[in-house]
Motif scaffolding. Structure first.
Motif, PDB file in Angstrom:
ATOM      1  N   ASP A 130      -1.303  -1.431  -4.199  1.00 29.14           N
ATOM      2  CA  ASP A 130      -2.477  -0.575  -4.018  1.00 29.14           C
ATOM      3  C   ASP A 130      -1.950   0.854  -3.918  1.00 29.14           C
ATOM      4  OD1 ASP A 130      -4.817   0.663  -3.381  1.00 29.14           O
ATOM      5  OD2 ASP A 130      -5.128  -0.377  -1.480  1.00 29.14           O
ATOM      6  N   ASN A 131      -2.032   1.586  -5.023  1.00 23.99           N
ATOM      7  CA  ASN A 131      -1.457   2.924  -5.085  1.00 23.99           C
ATOM      8  C   ASN A 131      -2.506   3.956  -4.692  1.00 23.99           C
ATOM      9  OD1 ASN A 131      -0.267   5.363  -5.782  1.00 23.99           O
ATOM     10  ND2 ASN A 131       0.856   4.451  -7.474  1.00 23.99           N
ATOM     11  N   GLN A 132      -2.335   4.531  -3.500  1.00 22.19           N
ATOM     12  CA  GLN A 132      -3.268   5.540  -2.991  1.00 22.19           C
ATOM     13  C   GLN A 132      -2.616   6.923  -2.954  1.00 22.19           C
ATOM     14  OE1 GLN A 132      -4.527   4.114   0.849  1.00 22.19           O
ATOM     15  NE2 GLN A 132      -5.296   2.192   0.024  1.00 22.19           N
TER      16      GLN A 132
ATOM     17  N   ILE B 228       0.859  -1.178   0.000  1.00 22.55           N
ATOM     18  CA  ILE B 228       0.000   0.000   0.000  1.00 22.55           C
ATOM     19  C   ILE B 228       0.895   1.227   0.000  1.00 22.55           C
ATOM     20  CG2 ILE B 228      -1.782   1.315   1.229  1.00 22.55           C
ATOM     21  CD1 ILE B 228      -1.485  -2.223   2.211  1.00 22.55           C
TER      22      ILE B 228
ATOM     23  N   THR C 166      -1.562  10.664  -3.738  1.00 29.05           N
ATOM     24  CA  THR C 166      -2.304  11.816  -4.261  1.00 29.05           C
ATOM     25  C   THR C 166      -1.309  12.885  -4.693  1.00 29.05           C
ATOM     26  OG1 THR C 166      -2.532  12.731  -2.044  1.00 29.05           O
ATOM     27  CG2 THR C 166      -4.357  11.387  -2.866  1.00 29.05           C
TER      28      THR C 166
ATOM     29  N   ALA D 208       0.862   5.230   0.129  1.00 28.03           N
ATOM     30  CA  ALA D 208      -0.016   6.336   0.489  1.00 28.03           C
ATOM     31  C   ALA D 208       0.822   7.586   0.686  1.00 28.03           C
ATOM     32  CB  ALA D 208      -0.794   6.003   1.757  1.00 28.03           C
TER      33      ALA D 208
END
Length: 73
Positions: A65-67, A37, A69, A39
Motif C-alpha cells: 500500500d504505497n501512500q 504500508i 507523497t 508512507a
C-alpha cells in the motif's frame, strides 16, 4: 514458511537506508499481516518506484500500500 511483519519491515527499512537513490527521502515502513504500508515524503517519482520495488521483492509480502507523497524538490 511464515515471515513475521517485524522482519519484513526491518529488511525493507534496511534496504531503503542503504540505497543512495533514496537520499533525502522520509519513508516509514509498517507491515500488517503481510501488507506493507509505505508512507512519508520522497523527492522524486523515482524514489516512489525504488521504495515500492524493495517492498514488493521482500519475501512474505502479500501487497504493498504505497501512500508516499512527492515533497518539495
Amino acid at each position: 514458511e511464515t515471515f513475521s511483519d517485524v522482519a519484513i519491515t526491518a529488511k525493507i527499512r534496511a534496504s531503503l537506508a542503504s540505497d543512495p537513490g533514496m537520499s533525502g527521502a522520509d519513508v516509514s515502513v509498517n507491515t500488517d499481516h503481510g501488507v506493507v504500508i509505505l508512507a512519508g515524503t520522497v523527492k522524486s517519482y523515482e524514489q516512489v518506484g525504488i521504495a515500492s520495488a524493495y517492498a514488493q521483492r521482500q519475501d512474505g509480502v502479500m501487497r504493498v500500500d504505497n501512500q508516499l507523497t512527492l515533497g518539495m524538490q
